[in-house]
Write an enzyme that holds these catalytic residues in place. Sequence first.
Site, PDB file in Angstrom:
ATOM      1  N   SER A 144       0.840  -1.204   0.000  1.00  0.00           N
ATOM      2  CA  SER A 144       0.000   0.000   0.000  1.00  0.00           C
ATOM      3  C   SER A 144       0.874   1.254   0.000  1.00  0.00           C
ATOM      4  O   SER A 144       1.719   1.404  -0.867  1.00  0.00           O
ATOM      5  CB  SER A 144      -0.957  -0.048   1.194  1.00  0.00           C
ATOM      6  OG  SER A 144      -1.951   0.948   1.097  1.00  0.00           O
TER       7      SER A 144
ATOM      8  N   ASP B 188      -5.582  -3.531  -3.110  1.00  0.00           N
ATOM      9  CA  ASP B 188      -4.701  -3.296  -1.970  1.00  0.00           C
ATOM     10  C   ASP B 188      -4.101  -4.576  -1.390  1.00  0.00           C
ATOM     11  O   ASP B 188      -4.820  -5.483  -0.972  1.00  0.00           O
ATOM     12  CB  ASP B 188      -5.519  -2.575  -0.888  1.00  0.00           C
ATOM     13  CG  ASP B 188      -4.660  -1.995   0.206  1.00  0.00           C
ATOM     14  OD1 ASP B 188      -3.477  -2.344   0.312  1.00  0.00           O
ATOM     15  OD2 ASP B 188      -5.191  -1.164   0.970  1.00  0.00           O
TER      16      ASP B 188
END
Length: 310
Positions: free
Chosen positions: A38, A183
């Site tokens: 991320s 993600d």
Amino acid sequence: MSKILVLAGGSVKGAYQAGVVRAVFESGFRPDAIYGISAGSMNASYLVNDFGSQFMNNNGSVDYAQSSIDLCDFWINNINTPDSLALRRGTYDLGMSAIRRNFEGLLDTTPLREILHNNIHLRNLNASPIQLKVGAVDIINGSIVYADPTYEHFLDYVMASSAIPILMPVVNIGGLRKMAFLDGGMRDVAPIKKAILDGATEIICIACHTRNIDGGYFPYGNLLALVDRVMDIAVNECLNADLDWAEFRNECLPTDGSEGEFGILKGQKRINLKIIRPHKTLNIDIQDFDKEDIQRLIFLGYQQGREEMK
């Protein structure tokens, strides 16, 4: 490889992580590789890009401290308002996407993609003496993929690693619908296990979340705020599990550095593990922050990093 810097996810709290990185590099730590998830994947990619640029332009030398300063400046100059990362989609567009069944997230992440493409270049990444891996989740089969700069369309993986579900659109690697990623924090918030499996003997992990969520009030009637809080809770749980596993693994192995003799840890050794995470919740509103908020987080990270690395 032996020394790996692990950069966990954290959305705009990645500014705090950038401050810690500066303190870590100033202390003399020199990684053989950087693994990110991320926001950590963006920080990792920026650093390795900077290393590669220096390596080519300075006769093979790298100034790690300068790269960490450059990373902090990158945040201050590029990520200082919500609109610098993503733009809200209009009600009409969201309604039509629901009707057409082509939902592309509550936010348009074109600004983030432009930041990545303007600041990270494959030539630099591949020239870097420091290896790089970023994690993103394949939402077709649920697995996590750790991509490195040799992967085709590598920047798509960096983009996907930062794509918060619901808030941001699914990233199709190379534009292929069957290559749909989001993600990496849905599976690994801190890729410590991957680093250990790849042979790390020393790990510094920089996380962006405290162990416990701040229980204060938030506007849960606001859809963006609600999604952010739900993700914070999930990320916090995954992060604690990642970090607790790594520490427990060490505790189960011999203190004299010899190999474990039994069970699933047979043949493995303890690693030198240092975890740096905030002592207090990093309060920042993803819908309303400015350059001063980013500078504050960087300063907090730098302060704590200096204390931890003494």
